[in-house]
Design an enzyme around this catalytic site. Structure first.
Site, PDB file in Angstrom:
ATOM      1  N   SER A 194       3.251   2.594  -2.399  1.00 14.37           N
ATOM      2  CA  SER A 194       3.935   2.571  -1.107  1.00 14.37           C
ATOM      3  C   SER A 194       3.932   1.158  -0.543  1.00 14.37           C
ATOM      4  O   SER A 194       2.883   0.522  -0.434  1.00 14.37           O
ATOM      5  CB  SER A 194       3.225   3.512  -0.124  1.00 14.37           C
ATOM      6  N   CYS A 254      -5.590  -4.977   6.711  1.00 16.82           N
ATOM      7  CA  CYS A 254      -4.157  -5.071   6.427  1.00 16.82           C
ATOM      8  C   CYS A 254      -3.572  -6.221   7.222  1.00 16.82           C
ATOM      9  O   CYS A 254      -4.010  -6.508   8.339  1.00 16.82           O
ATOM     10  CB  CYS A 254      -3.462  -3.752   6.785  1.00 16.82           C
ATOM     11  N   ASN A 307      -0.011  11.034  13.104  1.00 22.85           N
ATOM     12  CA  ASN A 307      -1.421  11.388  13.182  1.00 22.85           C
ATOM     13  C   ASN A 307      -2.102  10.504  14.222  1.00 22.85           C
ATOM     14  O   ASN A 307      -2.272   9.313  14.016  1.00 22.85           O
ATOM     15  CB  ASN A 307      -2.081  11.209  11.811  1.00 22.85           C
ATOM     16  N   SER A 360       7.710   2.585   3.406  1.00 22.52           N
ATOM     17  CA  SER A 360       7.422   2.941   4.803  1.00 22.52           C
ATOM     18  C   SER A 360       8.618   2.507   5.646  1.00 22.52           C
ATOM     19  O   SER A 360       8.703   1.357   6.063  1.00 22.52           O
ATOM     20  CB  SER A 360       6.140   2.244   5.273  1.00 22.52           C
ATOM     21  N   PHE A 361       9.527   3.423   5.873  1.00 25.06           N
ATOM     22  CA  PHE A 361      10.813   3.078   6.499  1.00 25.06           C
ATOM     23  C   PHE A 361      10.729   3.206   8.020  1.00 25.06           C
ATOM     24  O   PHE A 361      10.854   2.241   8.746  1.00 25.06           O
ATOM     25  CB  PHE A 361      11.905   3.976   5.911  1.00 25.06           C
ATOM     26  N   HIS A 362      10.609   4.420   8.511  1.00 26.90           N
ATOM     27  CA  HIS A 362      10.188   4.729   9.880  1.00 26.90           C
ATOM     28  C   HIS A 362      11.176   4.413  10.995  1.00 26.90           C
ATOM     29  O   HIS A 362      10.898   4.736  12.149  1.00 26.90           O
ATOM     30  CB  HIS A 362       8.848   4.053  10.213  1.00 26.90           C
ATOM     31  N   CYS A 401      -2.711  10.423   7.092  1.00 24.19           N
ATOM     32  CA  CYS A 401      -1.864   9.248   6.924  1.00 24.19           C
ATOM     33  C   CYS A 401      -1.854   8.396   8.201  1.00 24.19           C
ATOM     34  O   CYS A 401      -1.605   8.892   9.289  1.00 24.19           O
ATOM     35  CB  CYS A 401      -0.446   9.701   6.595  1.00 24.19           C
ATOM     36  N   GLU A 423     -11.613   2.564   2.547  1.00 24.86           N
ATOM     37  CA  GLU A 423     -11.649   4.017   2.542  1.00 24.86           C
ATOM     38  C   GLU A 423     -10.715   4.572   1.471  1.00 24.86           C
ATOM     39  O   GLU A 423      -9.652   4.017   1.190  1.00 24.86           O
ATOM     40  CB  GLU A 423     -11.284   4.563   3.928  1.00 24.86           C
ATOM     41  N   CYS A 432       1.390  -2.760  11.558  1.00 22.51           N
ATOM     42  CA  CYS A 432       2.349  -1.727  11.964  1.00 22.51           C
ATOM     43  C   CYS A 432       1.791  -1.008  13.191  1.00 22.51           C
ATOM     44  O   CYS A 432       0.643  -0.569  13.193  1.00 22.51           O
ATOM     45  CB  CYS A 432       2.595  -0.745  10.825  1.00 22.51           C
ATOM     46  N   GLY A 440      -4.096  -1.501   3.342  1.00 20.10           N
ATOM     47  CA  GLY A 440      -3.479  -2.687   2.783  1.00 20.10           C
ATOM     48  C   GLY A 440      -2.050  -2.494   2.314  1.00 20.10           C
ATOM     49  O   GLY A 440      -1.549  -1.379   2.193  1.00 20.10           O
ATOM     50  N   GLU A 441      -1.378  -3.615   2.062  1.00 21.33           N
ATOM     51  CA  GLU A 441      -0.027  -3.653   1.499  1.00 21.33           C
ATOM     52  C   GLU A 441      -0.146  -4.023   0.022  1.00 21.33           C
ATOM     53  O   GLU A 441      -0.478  -5.155  -0.325  1.00 21.33           O
ATOM     54  CB  GLU A 441       0.826  -4.691   2.241  1.00 21.33           C
ATOM     55  N   CYS A 450      -0.011   2.491  13.083  1.00 18.83           N
ATOM     56  CA  CYS A 450      -1.002   2.710  12.037  1.00 18.83           C
ATOM     57  C   CYS A 450      -2.379   2.218  12.464  1.00 18.83           C
ATOM     58  O   CYS A 450      -2.539   1.070  12.872  1.00 18.83           O
ATOM     59  CB  CYS A 450      -0.556   1.983  10.753  1.00 18.83           C
ATOM     60  N   CYS A 452      -5.666   8.953  -2.684  1.00 17.55           N
ATOM     61  CA  CYS A 452      -5.053   7.864  -1.922  1.00 17.55           C
ATOM     62  C   CYS A 452      -6.014   6.683  -1.941  1.00 17.55           C
ATOM     63  O   CYS A 452      -7.134   6.780  -1.422  1.00 17.55           O
ATOM     64  CB  CYS A 452      -4.778   8.320  -0.494  1.00 17.55           C
TER      65      CYS A 452
END
Length: 395
Positions: A228, A135, A327, A250-252, A370, A115, A139, A196-197, A142, A128
């Site tokens: 990212s 992935c 989200n 991506s800290f979070h 996101c 996507e 996470c 993905g990373e 996500c 984006c």
């Protein structure tokens, strides 16, 4: 830190099904295209010039037919058509949100799908893009992370996402009109924040971004490209050296215990190791600052204590903190933090001297916001209980 430290994903990917027939030019670096032209029979002394000509037709003007490359001889154009194709991923579906956000479901070689999301704003248009099918990171907040990794995208499949979006936006320059009269770019920024990373697919991402940044083609400034990562520490230095784009992380979370659950890669490279790598990034890449992405999860990572720990952790790093209201997606094991709680968190960060914009969710009605991306390859919805079991978030 070694720039060549091995990266092991500990996952088996499906072998990519290569299409039969001519080689796709899209995604070839300049050197690879030059070598391919020489192999085709182009005189070595002319190969560099031919690369420049073909490059401009494809990446500056958006031309997809060799017959339209009128500064090349007819015989050479015919030879190109026999040897190569100019192919992009296939747009399967296109959805438009009430806020103007566009989401594309894109099919790549082997029938896999990813996507892509275009977000229009008053002063920019941000695309984006995805770097993998699925992935590997899982996470827990996500939606994309609930889909297992299938395979890495090629450089052509990555840069092809930019090209197909420019097609849809009618965003290619018009021949015969001066640059000054072309108007503002509808697609001005690219973020590698889709599926993905990116740093688990480093070489393909690097080659695709070099094509996107090439001044004689798509010509995006490296300051308008943001990669990212969830924290693949050994590859962060390579990104600074070999790409030099803006970096987001991506800290979070502000403790290893919480980040181990939210971003499981933290178990491999913890917060301290990640921050050491991030402190060096602006010096090597000449980037202005690093963006820390922080999704706001009710009762999990949104306390005043978390905010104070966050600014203490990043002390000395040129940075801004993007606060992202969670989200929600079907079966999600978390809730979005209340607005008052997000505002209070942002105020603490702001008073510490850091920009702390609260990201306005875009495209929620088409699951384009996101953390919501998840390709149609896996339509079945998992239950909340299944997801909690997989991510370790259950009671």
């Amino acid at each position: 830190m070694s720039a060549t430290a091995p990266i092991t994903q500990d996952v088996m990917t499906i072998k990519r099904a290569l299409p039969d027939g001519p080689t796709n030019i899209v995604g070839l670096t300049r050197d690879a295209l030059r070598d391919a032209l020489i192999t085709m029979g182009a005189p070595e002394k002319q190969a560099k010039m031919r690369v420049n000509q073909i490059w401009q037709w494809i990446y500056h003007w958006g031309v997809r037919d060799f017959a339209e490359m009128t500064n090349l001889s007819k015989d050479f154009r015919a030879q190109l058509a026999d040897t190569f194709v100019i192919a992009l991923p296939e747009v399967v579906t296109r959805e438009v949100s009430t806020d103007g956000t566009r989401k594309y479901l894109v099919r790549i070689a082997g029938g896999h799908e990813v996507e892509v999301v275009y977000i229009p704003e008053t002063d920019r248009g941000t695309l984006c893009i995805s770097s993998q099918v699925g992935c590997t990171l899982t996470c827990s907040f996500c939606h994309t992370g609930t889909q297992k990794l299938v395979r890495n995208l090629t450089a052509g499949e990555i840069v092809g996402q930019i090209m197909l979006a420019r097609d849809d936006l009618d965003g290619w320059p018009e021949q015969g009109i001066s640059t000054a009269d072309q108007g503002p770019r509808l697609l001005s920024n690219v973020v590698l924040m889709g599926m993905g990373e990116p740093l688990y697919n480093f070489e393909n991402v690097r080659d695709a971004m070099k094509i996107a940044m090439d001044g004689e083609g798509i010509a995006l400034s490296r300051r308008r490209i943001t990669l990212s990562t969830s924290g693949v520490v050994p590859e962060i230095h390579r990104t600074a050296q070999e790409i030099g784009c803006q970096l987001a992380v991506s800290f979070h979370a502000t403790t290893d215990d919480v980040r181990d659950t939210l971003v499981p890669i933290n178990k491999r490279w913890n917060i301290a190791e990640l921050l050491d790598a991030l402190r060096e990034y602006p010096k090597v890449s000449n980037s202005e600052r690093i963006t820390f992405e922080y999704v706001m999860l009710k009762g999990v990572n949104d306390s005043d204590e978390d905010a104070r720990r966050l600014v203490k952790l990043i002390d000395g790093i040129p940075a801004k903190i993007n606060l992202i209201p969670f989200n929600e997606w079907p079966g999600a094991p978390y809730e979005r933090s209340d607005k008052a709680r997000i505002d209070a968190f942002a105020e603490i960060v702001y008073r510490a001297g850091y920009a702390s914009p609260i990201r306005r969710p875009r495209g929620e009605d088409i699951m384009a916001a996101c953390g919501q991306l998840k390709s149609a390859t896996e339509r079945a919805r998992k239950s909340r209980k299944q997801i909690e079991a997989e991510t370790g978030t259950g009671s």
